[in-house]
Design a protein around this motif. Structure first.
Motif, mmCIF file in Angstrom:
data_model
loop_
_atom_site.group_PDB
_atom_site.id
_atom_site.type_symbol
_atom_site.label_atom_id
_atom_site.label_comp_id
_atom_site.label_asym_id
_atom_site.label_seq_id
_atom_site.Cartn_x
_atom_site.Cartn_y
_atom_site.Cartn_z
ATOM 1 N N ARG A 13 0.818 -1.210 0.000
ATOM 2 C CA ARG A 13 0.000 0.000 0.000
ATOM 3 C C ARG A 13 0.855 1.264 0.000
ATOM 4 O O ARG A 13 0.560 2.216 -0.712
ATOM 5 N N GLN A 14 1.949 1.251 0.787
ATOM 6 C CA GLN A 14 2.808 2.429 0.842
ATOM 7 C C GLN A 14 3.432 2.705 -0.518
ATOM 8 O O GLN A 14 3.598 3.858 -0.921
ATOM 9 N N THR A 15 3.798 1.659 -1.240
ATOM 10 C CA THR A 15 4.386 1.821 -2.568
ATOM 11 C C THR A 15 3.374 2.431 -3.524
ATOM 12 O O THR A 15 3.706 3.335 -4.297
ATOM 13 N N LYS A 16 2.159 1.960 -3.465
ATOM 14 C CA LYS A 16 1.118 2.519 -4.331
ATOM 15 C C LYS A 16 0.843 3.973 -3.979
ATOM 16 O O LYS A 16 0.690 4.807 -4.864
ATOM 17 N N ASP A 17 0.802 4.281 -2.695
ATOM 18 C CA ASP A 17 0.570 5.665 -2.274
ATOM 19 C C ASP A 17 1.724 6.562 -2.708
ATOM 20 O O ASP A 17 1.505 7.682 -3.160
ATOM 21 N N ALA A 18 2.952 6.065 -2.597
ATOM 22 C CA ALA A 18 4.119 6.851 -2.993
ATOM 23 C C ALA A 18 4.118 7.111 -4.489
ATOM 24 O O ALA A 18 4.528 8.176 -4.944
ATOM 25 N N ASN A 23 5.782 14.178 -4.920
ATOM 26 C CA ASN A 23 7.091 14.425 -4.328
ATOM 27 C C ASN A 23 7.899 13.144 -4.138
ATOM 28 O O ASN A 23 8.923 13.153 -3.476
ATOM 29 N N SER A 24 7.445 12.042 -4.712
ATOM 30 C CA SER A 24 8.119 10.756 -4.562
ATOM 31 C C SER A 24 8.705 10.294 -5.878
ATOM 32 O O SER A 24 8.251 10.684 -6.946
ATOM 33 N N VAL A 25 9.722 9.463 -5.761
ATOM 34 C CA VAL A 25 10.334 8.836 -6.924
ATOM 35 C C VAL A 25 10.363 7.342 -6.658
ATOM 36 O O VAL A 25 10.892 6.898 -5.641
ATOM 37 N N ALA A 26 9.796 6.570 -7.554
ATOM 38 C CA ALA A 26 9.798 5.120 -7.413
ATOM 39 C C ALA A 26 10.785 4.527 -8.416
ATOM 40 O O ALA A 26 10.874 4.978 -9.561
ATOM 41 N N PHE A 27 11.564 3.556 -7.955
ATOM 42 C CA PHE A 27 12.533 2.910 -8.832
ATOM 43 C C PHE A 27 12.774 1.504 -8.325
ATOM 44 O O PHE A 27 12.458 1.171 -7.187
ATOM 45 N N LEU A 28 13.342 0.683 -9.195
ATOM 46 C CA LEU A 28 13.673 -0.692 -8.839
ATOM 47 C C LEU A 28 14.999 -0.725 -8.099
ATOM 48 O O LEU A 28 15.824 0.182 -8.239
ATOM 49 N N ALA A 34 22.209 4.278 -10.066
ATOM 50 C CA ALA A 34 21.980 5.408 -10.971
ATOM 51 C C ALA A 34 21.184 6.497 -10.262
ATOM 52 O O ALA A 34 21.457 7.695 -10.448
ATOM 53 N N PHE A 35 20.225 6.104 -9.440
ATOM 54 C CA PHE A 35 19.443 7.093 -8.694
ATOM 55 C C PHE A 35 20.320 7.839 -7.694
ATOM 56 O O PHE A 35 20.202 9.051 -7.549
ATOM 57 N N ASP A 36 21.204 7.106 -6.994
ATOM 58 C CA ASP A 36 22.106 7.759 -6.041
ATOM 59 C C ASP A 36 22.994 8.786 -6.738
ATOM 60 O O ASP A 36 23.235 9.872 -6.209
ATOM 61 N N GLU A 37 23.480 8.453 -7.936
ATOM 62 C CA GLU A 37 24.318 9.376 -8.700
ATOM 63 C C GLU A 37 23.522 10.617 -9.110
ATOM 64 O O GLU A 37 23.994 11.742 -8.989
ATOM 65 N N LEU A 38 22.305 10.405 -9.574
ATOM 66 C CA LEU A 38 21.447 11.524 -9.964
ATOM 67 C C LEU A 38 21.125 12.411 -8.766
ATOM 68 O O LEU A 38 21.199 13.639 -8.843
ATOM 69 N N ARG A 39 20.788 11.787 -7.644
ATOM 70 C CA ARG A 39 20.463 12.547 -6.437
ATOM 71 C C ARG A 39 21.657 13.387 -5.980
ATOM 72 O O ARG A 39 21.508 14.565 -5.623
#
Length: 67
Positions: A13-18, A23-28, A34-39
């Motif tokens: 449920r939290q994943t669906k809400d996010a 203001n959320s970013v979902a990723f595998l 790659a997300f850490d580098e972008l952040r």
């Protein structure tokens, strides 16, 4: 908590809400590096934007500017 009338969230449920939160970013998990580098790049750009820039010394005086 025993006796509590709060409902437990359904699994996922939290994943669906996010995913619906702007203001959320979902990723595998495999996308995490790659997300850490972008952040890090975004945080560095924001920090650089908020850092005061040194102004070059002016060669003209106040009197010159007023003339």
């Amino acid at each position: 908590m025993p006796g509590s009338d709060e409902r437990r969230w359904a699994f996922g449920r939290q994943t669906k809400d996010a995913a619906l939160d702007k203001n959320s970013v979902a990723f595998l998990e495999k996308q995490m590096p790659a997300f850490d580098e972008l952040r890090a790049a975004i945080e560095a750009a924001v920090a650089a934007h908020h850092t005061p820039q040194a102004q070059a010394p002016s060669s003209s005086s106040v009197a010159d500017e007023m003339a």
